[in-house]
Write a protein that holds these residues in place. Structure first.
Motif, mmCIF file in Angstrom:
data_model
loop_
_atom_site.group_PDB
_atom_site.id
_atom_site.type_symbol
_atom_site.label_atom_id
_atom_site.label_comp_id
_atom_site.label_asym_id
_atom_site.label_seq_id
_atom_site.Cartn_x
_atom_site.Cartn_y
_atom_site.Cartn_z
ATOM 1 N N ASP A 1 -17.376 37.067 0.420
ATOM 2 C CA ASP A 1 -16.507 35.896 0.534
ATOM 3 C C ASP A 1 -17.320 34.670 0.922
ATOM 4 O OD1 ASP A 1 -17.155 36.432 3.110
ATOM 5 O OD2 ASP A 1 -15.131 36.818 3.812
ATOM 6 N N GLY A 2 -16.649 33.521 0.918
ATOM 7 C CA GLY A 2 -17.305 32.274 1.273
ATOM 8 C C GLY A 2 -16.326 31.126 1.249
ATOM 9 N N THR A 3 -16.788 29.967 1.651
ATOM 10 C CA THR A 3 -15.951 28.766 1.669
ATOM 11 C C THR A 3 -16.779 27.559 1.224
ATOM 12 O OG1 THR A 3 -16.462 28.306 3.984
ATOM 13 C CG2 THR A 3 -14.500 29.631 3.537
ATOM 14 N N PHE A 4 -16.084 26.565 0.733
ATOM 15 C CA PHE A 4 -16.660 25.254 0.466
ATOM 16 C C PHE A 4 -15.530 24.243 0.512
ATOM 17 C CE2 PHE A 4 -15.446 26.814 -3.696
ATOM 18 C CZ PHE A 4 -14.921 25.704 -4.332
ATOM 19 N N ALA A 5 -15.858 22.971 0.431
ATOM 20 C CA ALA A 5 -14.829 21.935 0.593
ATOM 21 C C ALA A 5 -15.096 20.772 -0.357
ATOM 22 C CB ALA A 5 -14.783 21.435 2.033
ATOM 23 N N PHE A 6 -14.003 20.077 -0.696
ATOM 24 C CA PHE A 6 -14.080 18.827 -1.444
ATOM 25 C C PHE A 6 -13.089 17.849 -0.823
ATOM 26 C CE2 PHE A 6 -10.910 21.431 -3.559
ATOM 27 C CZ PHE A 6 -9.856 20.552 -3.783
ATOM 28 N N THR A 7 -13.245 16.567 -1.132
ATOM 29 C CA THR A 7 -12.448 15.525 -0.490
ATOM 30 C C THR A 7 -11.680 14.731 -1.533
ATOM 31 O OG1 THR A 7 -14.071 15.314 1.285
ATOM 32 C CG2 THR A 7 -12.501 13.504 1.026
ATOM 33 N N LEU A 8 -10.392 14.536 -1.267
ATOM 34 C CA LEU A 8 -9.547 13.684 -2.113
ATOM 35 C C LEU A 8 -9.404 12.330 -1.438
ATOM 36 C CD1 LEU A 8 -6.673 16.040 -3.344
ATOM 37 C CD2 LEU A 8 -8.712 15.304 -4.570
ATOM 38 N N THR A 9 -9.659 11.278 -2.198
ATOM 39 C CA THR A 9 -9.573 9.928 -1.638
ATOM 40 C C THR A 9 -8.265 9.231 -1.971
ATOM 41 O OG1 THR A 9 -10.683 9.047 -3.602
ATOM 42 C CG2 THR A 9 -12.066 9.636 -1.727
ATOM 43 N N SER A 10 -7.511 9.745 -2.937
ATOM 44 C CA SER A 10 -6.245 9.105 -3.332
ATOM 45 C C SER A 10 -5.080 9.970 -2.881
ATOM 46 C CB SER A 10 -6.184 8.917 -4.844
ATOM 47 O OG SER A 10 -6.289 10.172 -5.508
ATOM 48 N N PRO A 11 -4.032 9.361 -2.302
ATOM 49 C CA PRO A 11 -2.853 10.132 -1.893
ATOM 50 C C PRO A 11 -2.085 10.608 -3.115
ATOM 51 C CG PRO A 11 -2.442 7.796 -1.656
ATOM 52 C CD PRO A 11 -3.898 7.933 -2.037
ATOM 53 N N PRO A 12 -1.186 11.575 -2.939
ATOM 54 C CA PRO A 12 -0.390 12.052 -4.078
ATOM 55 C C PRO A 12 0.527 10.967 -4.600
ATOM 56 C CG PRO A 12 0.462 12.934 -2.015
ATOM 57 C CD PRO A 12 -0.847 12.252 -1.687
ATOM 58 N N GLN A 13 0.714 10.953 -5.894
ATOM 59 C CA GLN A 13 1.605 9.974 -6.499
ATOM 60 C C GLN A 13 3.048 10.312 -6.183
ATOM 61 O OE1 GLN A 13 0.769 9.793 -10.668
ATOM 62 N NE2 GLN A 13 -1.257 8.873 -10.393
ATOM 63 N N ALA A 14 3.780 9.296 -5.774
ATOM 64 C CA ALA A 14 5.210 9.499 -5.478
ATOM 65 C C ALA A 14 5.967 9.723 -6.771
ATOM 66 C CB ALA A 14 5.780 8.295 -4.737
ATOM 67 N N PRO A 15 6.927 10.639 -6.780
ATOM 68 C CA PRO A 15 7.704 10.875 -8.004
ATOM 69 C C PRO A 15 8.492 9.645 -8.395
ATOM 70 C CG PRO A 15 8.718 11.980 -6.116
ATOM 71 C CD PRO A 15 7.376 11.459 -5.655
ATOM 72 N N ALA A 16 8.591 9.437 -9.695
ATOM 73 C CA ALA A 16 9.336 8.276 -10.202
ATOM 74 C C ALA A 16 10.816 8.418 -9.871
ATOM 75 C CB ALA A 16 9.147 8.138 -11.709
ATOM 76 N N VAL A 17 11.393 7.325 -9.391
ATOM 77 C CA VAL A 17 12.803 7.326 -9.017
ATOM 78 C C VAL A 17 13.586 6.605 -10.109
ATOM 79 C CG1 VAL A 17 14.501 6.602 -7.304
ATOM 80 C CG2 VAL A 17 12.215 7.342 -6.579
ATOM 81 N N THR A 18 14.533 7.309 -10.670
ATOM 82 C CA THR A 18 15.364 6.722 -11.717
ATOM 83 C C THR A 18 16.542 6.006 -11.078
ATOM 84 O OG1 THR A 18 14.776 8.518 -13.213
ATOM 85 C CG2 THR A 18 16.715 7.187 -13.789
ATOM 86 N N PRO A 19 16.696 4.693 -11.348
ATOM 87 C CA PRO A 19 17.824 3.974 -10.737
ATOM 88 C C PRO A 19 19.147 4.521 -11.239
ATOM 89 C CG PRO A 19 16.786 2.648 -12.458
ATOM 90 C CD PRO A 19 15.914 3.863 -12.242
ATOM 91 N N PRO A 20 20.173 4.529 -10.382
ATOM 92 C CA PRO A 20 21.480 5.032 -10.811
ATOM 93 C C PRO A 20 22.077 4.144 -11.879
ATOM 94 C CG PRO A 20 21.646 3.928 -8.678
ATOM 95 C CD PRO A 20 20.175 4.031 -9.002
ATOM 96 N N PRO A 21 22.869 4.704 -12.773
ATOM 97 C CA PRO A 21 23.480 3.886 -13.838
ATOM 98 C C PRO A 21 24.429 2.853 -13.265
ATOM 99 C CG PRO A 21 24.459 6.085 -13.768
ATOM 100 C CD PRO A 21 23.265 6.103 -12.845
ATOM 101 N N THR A 22 24.414 1.654 -13.849
ATOM 102 C CA THR A 22 25.279 0.564 -13.395
ATOM 103 C C THR A 22 26.650 0.693 -14.044
ATOM 104 O OG1 THR A 22 23.343 -0.855 -13.192
ATOM 105 C CG2 THR A 22 25.514 -1.936 -13.219
ATOM 106 N N ALA A 23 27.684 0.601 -13.217
ATOM 107 C CA ALA A 23 29.051 0.707 -13.737
ATOM 108 C C ALA A 23 29.374 -0.514 -14.588
ATOM 109 C CB ALA A 23 30.054 0.816 -12.588
ATOM 110 N N PRO A 24 30.041 -0.335 -15.722
ATOM 111 C CA PRO A 24 30.393 -1.489 -16.572
ATOM 112 C C PRO A 24 31.376 -2.414 -15.878
ATOM 113 C CG PRO A 24 31.522 0.495 -17.319
ATOM 114 C CD PRO A 24 30.543 0.920 -16.261
ATOM 115 N N ALA A 25 31.255 -3.705 -16.174
ATOM 116 C CA ALA A 25 32.150 -4.699 -15.576
ATOM 117 C C ALA A 25 33.570 -4.510 -16.100
ATOM 118 C CB ALA A 25 31.661 -6.111 -15.894
ATOM 119 N N VAL A 26 34.532 -4.600 -15.193
ATOM 120 C CA VAL A 26 35.942 -4.411 -15.543
ATOM 121 C C VAL A 26 36.578 -5.777 -15.745
ATOM 122 C CG1 VAL A 26 38.152 -3.478 -14.801
ATOM 123 C CG2 VAL A 26 36.033 -2.287 -14.234
ATOM 124 N N THR A 27 37.120 -6.031 -16.940
ATOM 125 C CA THR A 27 37.791 -7.305 -17.251
ATOM 126 C C THR A 27 39.265 -7.197 -16.897
ATOM 127 O OG1 THR A 27 36.260 -7.676 -19.068
ATOM 128 C CG2 THR A 27 38.296 -8.981 -19.058
#
Length: 219
Positions: free
Chosen positions: A112-138
């Motif tokens: 067995d053994g070990t080694f390491a690496f380094t990440l410099t960038s944080p994880p990307q946040a998941p894309a947030v889909t805006p909620p659908p806009t309700a149609p205007a009521v006349t």
């Protein structure tokens, strides 16, 4: 005799020369990401290359992030002396990641053994889909007393328009009721004319009768 001793010595030397290779343990030669590397983006797979072929079913590999959470890994695939492990999506932060491995050597022993690496960038946040806009009521159109369609929003409220319409139509209904309570005006006019004609006829008849009675004593 001298030749025999020389041959035996060469055989012993060859045996001792081959022994280190026969009993050598499997060692890690290279990896991707490499030990001490700082990849520009999060890796999607981990590759380990050893000095000897290693079986995949007995290999154990873990990747631990700076927050102590293990990186989700897929199934280990062996191709001779190389192991390939898919790396799933991880929400761990940027920092130092430690890779721990254990494989079975050709002689049956585990190494067995070990080694390491380094990440410099944080994880990307998941894309947030805006909620659908309700149609205007006349608002529905409301017909005003003049007959022009008007929406409730433009006149203030539907209740106000209804009240105005009701106030303007009530007198018309009252007039209709008053006219329907008796005979129309033209009936009265005809009746007065008939009565006038009858009155004139009666007056003429009476006048003639009075004239006749006056002429009889003169004879």
């Amino acid at each position: 005799m001298t030749r025999l001793a020389l041959s035996a010595l060469l055989a012993i030397l060859a045996l001792f020369g081959a022994a280190p290779q026969a009993f050598a343990h499997t060692e890690l030669v290279s990896s991707d990401p490499a030990d001490g590397a700082s990849p520009p983006q999060r890796p999607t797979r981990l590759t380990l290359t050893f000095t000897q072929p290693v079986p995949a079913e007995s290999a154990t590999v873990t990747v631990t992030g700076p927050d102590g959470v293990a990186w989700p890994l897929g199934e280990v695939v062996a191709d001779g002396a190389t192991l390939t492990i898919p790396m799933g999506e991880s929400g761990s932060p940027a920092g130092r990641y430690t890779v721990s491995w254990m494989v079975e050597a050709l002689d049956g022993d585990f190494t067995d053994g070990t080694f390491a690496f380094t990440l410099t960038s944080p994880p990307q946040a998941p894309a947030v889909t805006p909620p659908p806009t309700a149609p205007a009521v006349t608002p529905p159109a409301v017909t005003t007393p003049a007959g022009t369609p008007t929406s409730a929003a433009s006149t203030g409220s539907a209740a106000t328009v209804t009240a105005v319409a009701t106030g303007t139509t009530t007198p018309a209904a009252t007039v209709a009721d008053d006219e329907g309570s008796g005979p129309p005006l033209w009936v009265w006019i005809v009746l007065v004319a008939v009565l006038s004609v009858v009155g004139i006829a009666v007056a003429v008849a009476l006048s003639r009768r009075a004239g006749g009675e006056t002429e009889k004593p003169a004879e």
